[in-house]
Scaffold this motif. Structure first.
Motif, PDB file in Angstrom:
ATOM      1  N   ILE A  79       0.861  -1.179   0.000  1.00  0.00           N
ATOM      2  CA  ILE A  79       0.000   0.000   0.000  1.00  0.00           C
ATOM      3  C   ILE A  79       0.898   1.230   0.000  1.00  0.00           C
ATOM      4  N   ASN A  80       0.746   2.068  -1.000  1.00  0.00           N
ATOM      5  CA  ASN A  80       1.613   3.242  -1.138  1.00  0.00           C
ATOM      6  C   ASN A  80       1.018   4.514  -0.550  1.00  0.00           C
ATOM      7  N   SER A  81      -0.256   4.516  -0.230  1.00  0.00           N
ATOM      8  CA  SER A  81      -0.867   5.730   0.320  1.00  0.00           C
ATOM      9  C   SER A  81      -0.452   5.918   1.775  1.00  0.00           C
ATOM     10  N   LYS A  82      -0.437   7.182   2.201  1.00  0.00           N
ATOM     11  CA  LYS A  82      -0.067   7.497   3.577  1.00  0.00           C
ATOM     12  C   LYS A  82      -1.173   7.054   4.535  1.00  0.00           C
ATOM     13  N   PRO A  83      -0.786   6.604   5.729  1.00  0.00           N
ATOM     14  CA  PRO A  83      -1.804   6.269   6.734  1.00  0.00           C
ATOM     15  C   PRO A  83      -2.615   7.507   7.110  1.00  0.00           C
ATOM     16  N   VAL A  84      -3.898   7.302   7.355  1.00  0.00           N
ATOM     17  CA  VAL A  84      -4.788   8.384   7.775  1.00  0.00           C
ATOM     18  C   VAL A  84      -5.158   8.124   9.233  1.00  0.00           C
ATOM     19  N   ARG A  85      -4.824   9.062  10.080  1.00  0.00           N
ATOM     20  CA  ARG A  85      -5.101   8.922  11.505  1.00  0.00           C
ATOM     21  C   ARG A  85      -6.574   9.221  11.767  1.00  0.00           C
TER      22      ARG A  85
END
Length: 124
Positions: free
Chosen positions: A112-118
């Motif tokens: 998974i290349n997308s940034k983590p969403v908090r």
């Protein structure tokens, strides 16, 4: 499924990593020889039950071995079967450093290349 056997812990954060729900815990109490300072669990959400938290299917942990004399923690990965040791560092005792690296491990493992969403932090 082989994952950390946590009997008590404090939930501190929740993230979305792509389609995966990730929960982060600290102050963990575990059964067995290995204790955990922090554990990040990965859950696959069920579209048919969006409000139910499914059982974890992957984990990353800051492991404290009772057989080690050092203050270093081991970064353990639990892909559901077996266990991988990604090495030791005193950095894994720090919740922020552990979380940052554990989220990277999740992204790499699941490609998974997308940034983590908090989504949630108990300190907010």
């Amino acid at each position: 499924m082989y994952l950390p056997n946590i009997v008590n812990a404090r939930h501190v954060d929740t993230y979305m990593v792509g389609p995966l729900l990730v929960t982060v815990f600290t102050d963990c109490e575990a059964r067995g020889y290995v204790q955990y300072a922090h554990v990040l669990f990965v859950h696959v959400l069920d579209p048919q039950a969006p409000f139910m938290l499914p059982e974890p299917m992957f984990a990353v942990a800051a492991e404290i071995s009772q057989f080690s004399n050092s203050d270093a923690h081991f970064l353990g990965v639990f892909p559901g079967h077996g266990h991988l040791n990604l090495g030791s560092s005193p950095d894994w005792a720090d919740l922020s450093k552990f979380t940052r690296r554990a989220l990277q491990v999740v992204g790499e493992h699941f490609n998974i290349n997308s940034k983590p969403v908090r989504l949630h932090n108990t300190d907010d």
